[in-house]
Scaffold this motif. Structure first.
Motif, PDB file in Angstrom:
ATOM      1  N   GLY A 244       0.789  -1.235   0.090  1.00 61.43           N
ATOM      2  CA  GLY A 244      -0.013  -0.150  -0.049  1.00 61.43           C
ATOM      3  C   GLY A 244       0.863   1.333   0.095  1.00 61.43           C
ATOM      4  N   LEU A 245       2.030   1.204   0.731  1.00 66.23           N
ATOM      5  CA  LEU A 245       2.844   2.392   0.823  1.00 66.23           C
ATOM      6  C   LEU A 245       3.312   2.870  -0.327  1.00 66.23           C
ATOM      7  N   PRO A 246       4.025   1.842  -1.447  1.00 65.70           N
ATOM      8  CA  PRO A 246       4.518   2.119  -2.651  1.00 65.70           C
ATOM      9  C   PRO A 246       3.511   2.543  -3.468  1.00 65.70           C
ATOM     10  N   ALA A 247       2.184   1.817  -3.525  1.00 65.19           N
ATOM     11  CA  ALA A 247       1.477   2.504  -4.136  1.00 65.19           C
ATOM     12  C   ALA A 247       0.781   3.599  -4.006  1.00 65.19           C
ATOM     13  N   LEU A 248       0.610   4.234  -2.829  1.00 66.42           N
ATOM     14  CA  LEU A 248       0.291   5.531  -2.194  1.00 66.42           C
ATOM     15  C   LEU A 248       1.477   6.356  -2.710  1.00 66.42           C
ATOM     16  N   VAL A 249       2.649   6.347  -2.642  1.00 64.45           N
ATOM     17  CA  VAL A 249       3.748   7.156  -3.069  1.00 64.45           C
ATOM     18  C   VAL A 249       3.656   7.073  -4.781  1.00 64.45           C
ATOM     19  N   GLY A 250       3.551   6.194  -5.600  1.00 58.33           N
ATOM     20  CA  GLY A 250       3.398   5.944  -6.892  1.00 58.33           C
ATOM     21  C   GLY A 250       2.013   6.945  -7.386  1.00 58.33           C
ATOM     22  N   VAL A 251       1.092   6.923  -6.838  1.00 60.04           N
ATOM     23  CA  VAL A 251      -0.119   7.573  -7.147  1.00 60.04           C
ATOM     24  C   VAL A 251       0.197   9.041  -6.625  1.00 60.04           C
ATOM     25  N   ALA A 252       0.624   9.410  -5.758  1.00 61.71           N
ATOM     26  CA  ALA A 252       0.797  10.967  -5.331  1.00 61.71           C
ATOM     27  C   ALA A 252       1.758  11.480  -6.108  1.00 61.71           C
ATOM     28  N   ALA A 253       2.973  10.769  -6.370  1.00 60.69           N
ATOM     29  CA  ALA A 253       3.850  11.387  -7.604  1.00 60.69           C
ATOM     30  C   ALA A 253       3.370  11.486  -8.736  1.00 60.69           C
ATOM     31  N   GLY A 254       2.366  10.590  -9.258  1.00 58.29           N
ATOM     32  CA  GLY A 254       1.619  10.858 -10.490  1.00 58.29           C
ATOM     33  C   GLY A 254       0.898  12.106 -10.260  1.00 58.29           C
ATOM     34  N   ALA A 255       0.208  12.483  -9.319  1.00 60.57           N
ATOM     35  CA  ALA A 255      -0.557  13.604  -9.147  1.00 60.57           C
ATOM     36  C   ALA A 255       0.232  14.728  -9.309  1.00 60.57           C
ATOM     37  N   VAL A 256       1.255  14.828  -8.437  1.00 59.13           N
ATOM     38  CA  VAL A 256       2.173  15.951  -8.377  1.00 59.13           C
ATOM     39  C   VAL A 256       2.849  16.093  -9.840  1.00 59.13           C
ATOM     40  N   PHE A 257       3.049  15.133 -10.729  1.00 59.10           N
ATOM     41  CA  PHE A 257       3.685  15.170 -11.693  1.00 59.10           C
ATOM     42  C   PHE A 257       2.621  16.045 -12.868  1.00 59.10           C
ATOM     43  N   VAL A 258       1.517  15.703 -12.694  1.00 59.88           N
ATOM     44  CA  VAL A 258       0.328  16.426 -13.484  1.00 59.88           C
ATOM     45  C   VAL A 258       0.525  17.771 -13.250  1.00 59.88           C
ATOM     46  N   HIS A 259       0.332  18.005 -11.806  1.00 62.79           N
ATOM     47  CA  HIS A 259       0.217  19.447 -11.438  1.00 62.79           C
ATOM     48  C   HIS A 259       1.543  20.361 -11.882  1.00 62.79           C
ATOM     49  N   VAL A 260       2.802  19.624 -11.647  1.00 65.19           N
ATOM     50  CA  VAL A 260       4.030  20.317 -12.113  1.00 65.19           C
ATOM     51  C   VAL A 260       4.111  20.514 -13.860  1.00 65.19           C
ATOM     52  N   GLU A 261       3.709  19.539 -14.550  1.00 63.03           N
ATOM     53  CA  GLU A 261       3.590  19.523 -15.877  1.00 63.03           C
ATOM     54  C   GLU A 261       2.738  20.729 -16.370  1.00 63.03           C
ATOM     55  N   ARG A 262       1.470  20.972 -15.736  1.00 66.12           N
ATOM     56  CA  ARG A 262       0.714  21.999 -16.222  1.00 66.12           C
ATOM     57  C   ARG A 262       1.249  23.666 -15.768  1.00 66.12           C
ATOM     58  N   ARG A 263       2.162  23.624 -15.021  1.00 67.26           N
ATOM     59  CA  ARG A 263       2.732  24.899 -14.579  1.00 67.26           C
ATOM     60  C   ARG A 263       4.149  25.189 -15.150  1.00 67.26           C
ATOM     61  N   ARG A 264       4.730  24.269 -15.999  1.00 65.46           N
ATOM     62  CA  ARG A 264       5.970  24.399 -16.328  1.00 65.46           C
ATOM     63  C   ARG A 264       6.073  25.197 -17.781  1.00 65.46           C
ATOM     64  N   THR A 265       6.959  25.907 -18.066  1.00 69.41           N
ATOM     65  CA  THR A 265       6.847  26.430 -19.486  1.00 69.41           C
ATOM     66  C   THR A 265       7.593  25.520 -20.316  1.00 69.41           C
TER      67      THR A 265
END
Length: 503
Positions: A244-265
């Motif tokens: 569960g912990l690795p899955a949670l880290v993976g999903v959280a990293a994916g969510a942050v990735f989407v957020h970061v990609e939307r904001r980067r030039t």
């Protein structure tokens, strides 16, 4: 006043294919691409032998495949961008040398942990050399020769893919599975010698001031690693907490990735690409199609060796019709899709491939190659030959021409991510775990369940084509899009790379 300096533009490509230098350049990029393709086609065949030699569980064998796919998927776009910025020859040579060193480490690996780590390093090398080989062809050959050069590159790389299973099976049954890695070292030495002497440098001066999206690459790798680890650990019977912990880290990293990609030039994965419904649908199809391909080609060699009783050489050559059919038919499929549009091939091709996978339900203990194995792999290869080139055409037609290279790179990444996730999750879904891959009855029943699942994925891709790939919409966009180069072979492992994949 101090003048602002910019990198000088590369001279116009002027190498002729018929010249001695042109032949040396072609040999260099074909050997580099073929080395990576050879490694990708033979590792699955070697898995049962590796498992017996190392006393490894199925989860370890999954990581032998996925450690490579993880780093390759996460860094592929970055590798293309690095070549554009620092020089394609330099990046290709770095990738080849890195790949060779990691291959030697794979061969020497005394235990499963070292082998998995070395495979991850191999993926880094492949991410550096894979985009650069075709990009070099397009950047150094004279415009009048580029189409023929790309066609020759495709055909010769396809031949390497066709020889891979036979050569790999012979090495596994002969000197041993470690030699499927050792053989990369002399090939790499030849590539480096040719590159130093005959290949000119090329780069894209316009990328000099474009920043790398290192954060995006790290987040993508973390997300894929977390989800993959959770799936593989679950199939090995790990506790809920440890998965569960690795899955949670993976999903959280994916969510942050989407957020970061939307904001980067200058994001690694521009969200604006997905504003095109056709692009989103084409990549959804890619996920389904390459998950199905990756799943069945992961399970089939195990089924043939463990349940049916083939040795590695016969298991490797059993799937040769898939590559041969793609060599013979991919160019014709590309021409057909160019004339009638990709919609019909994208509907029919996955259905034919699904039929081939369902025919594999006849493969089991006591089955005949001529009556059971050959028809199934031939029908699968026919279906793949029908849809691979039109899928690339649809991706390129879904965006404006200036973004075609980036769109192709994203599509390649989607294909590899699909294969990464299916190798991680399919054994869990079909009930194959631990040491069960060594028991014929367990492998046979799991393989049949996997065949049903992969056929369903092919069917889902066909449904997506019916719903979202509109003939008149694709034709209108395709008139402005570059025609995909798939003159003789489109890769089994992923769609054909286009120059500029990393931009």
């Amino acid at each position: 006043m101090t003048a602002t300096t910019h990198p000088a533009a590369d001279p116009a490509p002027d190498v002729r294919l018929a010249s001695a230098r042109g032949r040396w350049i072609l040999a260099c990029v074909v050997l580099a691409s073929g080395m990576a393709m050879l490694d990708g086609t033979v590792v699955n065949i070697a898995l049962p032998t590796m498992g017996r030699d190392l006393g490894a569980s199925l989860s370890v064998l999954q990581w032998v495949v996925n450690a490579y796919m993880l780093t390759l998927s996460a860094l592929l776009l970055w590798g293309g961008a690095l070549g554009d910025r620092l020089g394609r020859r330099r990046t290709l040579m770095l990738g080849v040398a890195w790949f060779a060193g990691a291959s030697a480490l794979c061969g020497f690996a005394p235990d499963e942990g070292t082998l998995i780590a070395a495979r991850a390093l191999q993926g880094v090398g492949a991410a550096l050399l894979t985009p650069g080989s075709l990009a070099l062809v397009r950047s150094v050959f004279h415009p009048d020769d580029q189409a023929r050069a790309v066609g020759a590159w495709s055909a010769l790389t396809g031949v390497a893919g066709a020889l891979g299973p036979f050569l790999g099976g012979w090495l596994i049954d002969g000197p041993g599975w470690r030699w499927i890695f050792y053989i990369n070292v002399p090939i790499a030495a030849v590539v480096l010698a040719i590159a130093l002497r005959h290949v000119p440098e090329s780069r894209d001066a316009g990328t000099a001031d474009t920043p790398f999206d290192q954060l995006g690459a790290v987040l993508a790798a973390l997300s894929l690693a977390g989800v993959s680890y959770a799936l593989i650990a679950s199939s090995g019977g790990a506790s809920v907490v440890s998965t569960g912990l690795p899955a949670l880290v993976g999903v959280a990293a994916g969510a942050v990735f989407v957020h970061v990609e939307r904001r980067r030039t200058a994001p690694m994965l521009p969200p604006s690409l997905f504003a095109s419904r056709l692009f989103s649908a084409a990549n959804g199809m890619t996920l389904c199609l390459y998950a199905a391909i990756g799943g069945i080609l992961f399970m089939l060699p195990v089924q043939l060796q463990v349940a049916v009783g083939y040795d590695a050489l016969h298991a490797g050559t059993a799937t040769l019709p898939v590559t041969v059919l793609m060599l013979l038919l991919s160019a014709r499929a590309a021409d057909l899709a160019h004339r009638i549009g990709p919609t019909l091939p994208l509907v029919v091709g996955p259905l034919v491939a699904a039929s081939g996978v369902l025919l594999m339900l006849r493969i089991g203990p006591g089955s005949s190659y001529a009556a059971d194995v050959l028809p199934a792999v031939a029908v699968l290869g026919l279906g793949m030959s029908v849809f691979v080139a039109p899928l690339t055409a649809t991706v390129l037609a879904s965006v404006e021409p200036a973004r075609a290279g980036l769109a192709s790179g994203v599509n390649n990444t989607a294909a590899r991510v699909a294969q990464l996730l299916v190798v991680a999750g399919l054994p869990l879904v079909v009930g194959l775990s631990g040491e069960a891959y060594t028991r014929p009855a367990a492998v046979n029943s799991s393989f049949h369940r996997a065949a049903y699942g992969c056929a369903l994925l092919f069917l889902l891709a066909s449904v997506l084509a019916v719903l979202f790939v509109r003939p008149r919409h694709v034709r209108a966009r395709a008139a402005k899009a570059p025609r995909p180069q798939c003159r003789a072979h489109c890769g089994v492992g992923a769609p054909a790379l286009e120059p500029g994949d990393g931009r």
